[in-house]
Design an enzyme around this catalytic site. Structure first.
Site, short mmCIF file in Angstrom:
data_model
loop_
_atom_site.label_atom_id
_atom_site.label_comp_id
_atom_site.label_asym_id
_atom_site.label_seq_id
_atom_site.Cartn_x
_atom_site.Cartn_y
_atom_site.Cartn_z
N ARG A 164 0.26 -1.33 -0.31
CA ARG A 164 -0.19 -0.16 0.08
C ARG A 164 0.84 1.33 -0.20
NH1 ARG A 164 -3.08 -3.67 -0.92
NH2 ARG A 164 -5.41 -3.54 -0.18
N SER A 213 -10.84 0.48 1.89
CA SER A 213 -10.43 0.12 3.12
C SER A 213 -10.16 0.97 3.72
CB SER A 213 -9.72 -1.33 2.71
OG SER A 213 -9.71 -2.40 1.92
N GLU A 295 -5.53 3.51 5.79
CA GLU A 295 -4.95 3.33 4.48
C GLU A 295 -5.55 4.44 3.22
OE1 GLU A 295 -6.31 0.34 0.84
OE2 GLU A 295 -5.96 -0.44 3.09
#
Length: 304
Positions: A164, A213, A295
């Site tokens: 990520r 998310s 995130e």
């Protein structure tokens, strides 16, 4: 501000441009006409002025006080999709879903992109992935304009992909990415994507205002979607274990459908969303000793 051929506006509310529909004004919003317009603008812009590249706002909370920067919004001049062999060259504003479909038409397997919200620029910057596949796995190269207005080519080594994240320098603006996927049968690829969409719609609040998310999985990898997938260190699992499914602050809520999805349930401010996220992080840590990492990108200033 330098002269431009694209659109340059002052004090634009960024809540109009983010999926969560929150955020104060940007000092300036620049929508470049093309790469040359962008490069000329950045070369002429005072080096003390911050630059924030923005795609479709799918993974973003802009705080209520807005952003003291020039927000560079990548639009129509950057949404091309071109295919040569097993390679797909896409402008950073091309939606992940569109790239996956075009690739499948040509017998190229980039199916994991189909259910990822956002555009290719964000997919590269965040090394987006799902079902055990990541952008880094199919990445060939990207082109970016530096803060000084120079067009450069970046390799995977340059971007140092990790879970990520990538190492794109501050103020640099991605303009194009080249991806290469394995061969597949178009009908099979499209059928797989339909299955993935059905699974996503059954398990995620796709009809709500969310940003995907909220937190990275503590395990350090995304869900594989396979029968042997483990859930002990999934963000949704540790949130559930802390009793936070459906938790609310103001108009912000952790989804009842998927507890790692934060939604604007109606009238939420950026402060509501960020406060809820921090409360979740605190209680998960108290319950399990695990520190969740955001995130969703959070930028800007709170309301004075």
């Amino acid at each position: 501000m330098p002269e431009v051929r694209g659109k340059l506006s002052q004090g634009k509310l960024l809540s109009d441009l983010t999926w969560l529909r929150v955020g104060g004004p940007a000092d300036w919003l620049f929508m470049p006409a093309d790469v040359n317009d962008l490069a000329g603008f950045l070369a002429a812009l005072d080096t003390d002025v911050a630059v924030f590249p923005m795609g479709v706002g799918s993974n973003l909370i802009v705080r209520d006080g807005g952003l003291r920067a020039v927000v560079v919004k990548m639009g129509r001049g950057f949404n091309h999709i071109e295919i040569e062999g097993n390679r797909v060259r896409a402008g950073v504003a091309a939606l992940d879903a569109h790239v996956a479909r075009k690739a499948a038409d040509a017998g190229i397997d980039l199916t994991f992109l189909r259910t990822i919200p956002g555009a290719i620029g964000g997919a590269v910057k965040m090394n987006a992935g799902c079902y055990g596949s990541y952008t880094a796995d199919v990445f060939v190269e990207a082109k970016a304009v530096t803060r000084a207005g120079e067009l450069v080519t970046l390799t995977g080594d340059d971007l140092e992909f990790a879970y990520r994240q990538s190492a794109l320098p501050e103020g640099w603006v991605l303009v194009e990415a080249t991806l290469e996927g394995p061969s597949g049968v178009p009908e099979v690829l499209h059928a797989r994507m339909e299955e993935q969409l059905a699974k996503r719609d059954a398990t995620q609040p796709t009809k709500e205002r969310s940003a995907g998310s909220t937190f990275r999985n503590p395990a350090g990898f995304s869900s594989t979607g396979q029968a042997d997938d483990t859930h002990e260190l999934k963000a949704w699992k540790v949130i559930d274990d802390a009793g936070l499914r459906g938790a609310r602050v103001g108009g912000a809520q952790m989804s009842e459908m998927h507890s790692n999805f934060m939604i604007n349930a109606g009238g939420a401010t950026a402060a509501d969303l960020e406060s809820l996220g921090e409360e979740v992080r605190k209680k998960v840590y108290e319950n399990s000793g695990i520190t969740l990492e955001w995130e969703i990108m959070r930028v800007g200033e709170p309301t004075p």
